[in-house]
Design a protein around this motif. Structure first.
Motif, PDB file in Angstrom:
ATOM      1  N   THR A 244       0.833  -1.205   0.000  1.00 14.01           N
ATOM      2  CA  THR A 244       0.000   0.000   0.000  1.00 14.01           C
ATOM      3  C   THR A 244       0.868   1.255   0.000  1.00 14.01           C
ATOM      4  OG1 THR A 244      -0.157   0.089   2.427  1.00 14.01           O
ATOM      5  CG2 THR A 244      -1.841  -1.189   1.254  1.00 14.01           C
ATOM      6  N   THR A 270      -0.215   2.625   5.169  1.00 13.29           N
ATOM      7  CA  THR A 270      -0.837   1.912   6.293  1.00 13.29           C
ATOM      8  C   THR A 270       0.097   1.810   7.493  1.00 13.29           C
ATOM      9  OG1 THR A 270      -0.185  -0.159   5.199  1.00 13.29           O
ATOM     10  CG2 THR A 270      -2.465   0.580   4.905  1.00 13.29           C
ATOM     11  N   PRO A 277      -6.870   1.169   3.193  1.00 15.25           N
ATOM     12  CA  PRO A 277      -6.657   2.334   2.326  1.00 15.25           C
ATOM     13  C   PRO A 277      -7.958   2.695   1.607  1.00 15.25           C
ATOM     14  CG  PRO A 277      -5.638   0.370   1.385  1.00 15.25           C
ATOM     15  CD  PRO A 277      -6.085   0.006   2.762  1.00 15.25           C
TER      16      PRO A 277
END
Length: 329
Positions: A244, A270, A277
């Motif tokens: 992420t 994150t 997300p």
């Protein structure tokens, strides 16, 4: 036998021979084995005469006069469909006419790969030579208005698979097929989900599936990794998943992720933001969707790559740190 009868008999014989010859021609291969496939196109709005001329102009070695006669005598002259076709060795005039009436177009394929981003999908579609490129100049929002109205971001909304289409088809067709397939798969997965999951919507499950897709390609680990992330969500822990962060870095990512990248806040980091997300980070496949909605029942809260594609799972930080030292340091 009188002259009139002789002429009549001769006419009948000639007619029978002509009919037999035409039948033999109509059933004989236009191309012999080993000859190259011939491609041709019938333009929209073409008459049967226009269609026959376009076939001849493309270099298809079929007798235009006889083929036109065959189409008219069969009653199919008004049923020929526009499109791109292939004439393969062994195809007779009768089979070719049936192909044109049925609209058996030349088939092309495009593979959308699991784990691709939406940008990679757009690039692959735009590069395919057999598609009509009518979305290249569209913004993401303009494209979504046509294929997935109600969504602002295209990431994760298209199912990775191999799609078949007629040569010359619109790119829109591929996007619509892939989106419809994704929604169908997502709804089916959501209906079979574990009731104790912390997701509020199918879209949240899709976000989780995309993370699982990017975290592992190992079948045995998918449900365990999903179980770890679900456990962390339930406890209010940060997910702390590198894919992420990388997605949030965009074009700044050069193949390496550093400590300052983990500390730089983005909507997708994150390590700095709690929860999922705001959108998927890739196109998840069927296995990742299944893992996201039915994760493994585990007490694990951590995992680290062993370097061979598999992961080591731990339920406490001390064990996790030992695993990191063993496999990463």
């Amino acid at each position: 036998m009188g002259l009139f009868k002789k002429i009549l008999v001769l006419g009948v014989v000639v007619a029978l021979l002509a009919a037999a010859g035409t039948t033999y021609w109509a059933s004989s291969p236009i191309l012999l084995p080993g000859e190259p496939v011939r491609e041709f196109a019938i333009e929209p709005g073409s008459s049967v005469n226009g269609a026959v001329n376009q076939i001849a102009d493309a270099g298809v070695p079929v007798n235009s006069t006889l083929f036109l006669l065959l189409a008219r005598l069969s009653g199919k002259s008004a049923k020929i469909k526009a499109g791109h076709y292939e004439l393969k060795p062994g195809t007779s005039p009768l089979k070719l006419l049936d192909q044109l009436v049925r609209g058996q177009f030349a088939q092309e394929s495009l593979a959308i790969i699991e784990g691709w981003t939406f940008r990679q999908m757009r690039e692959a579609i735009a590069a395919h030579p057999a598609l009509k490129h009518d979305t290249v100049q569209m913004s993401e929002r303009e494209l979504l208005e046509k294929v997935a109205p109600g969504y602002k971001l295209g990431e994760g909304l298209f199912f990775p698979d191999t799609y078949l289409f007629a040569k010359g088809a619109s790119e829109i067709q591929i996007y619509r097929q892939a989106h419809a397939q994704l929604i169908k798969r997502l709804n089916k997965a959501w209906a079979a989900r574990d009731a104790a999951l912390p997701y509020k919507t199918p879209y949240e499950a899709l976000v989780m599936a995309s993370i699982v897709e990017k975290e592992t390609g190992t079948e045995a680990d998918r449900r365990m990794i999903a179980g770890v992330f679900v456990n962390r969500l339930k406890r209010g822990m940060l997910l702390q998943t590198d894919p992420t962060v990388i997605y949030g870095m965009g074009e700044k990512y050069n193949g390496n992720i550093r400590k300052r990248d983990l500390e730089t806040d983005t909507p997708y980091n994150t390590y700095t933001r709690a929860g999922l997300p705001p959108s998927p980070i890739a196109l998840p496949g069927a296995a990742a969707l299944a893992a996201a909605v039915n994760p493994a029942s585990t007490d694990a809260l951590f995992f680290v790559s062993r370097g061979d594609g598999s992961s080591e799972f731990s339920s406490n930080l001390n064990d996790h740190n030992r695993a990191v030292n063993k496999y990463q340091r």
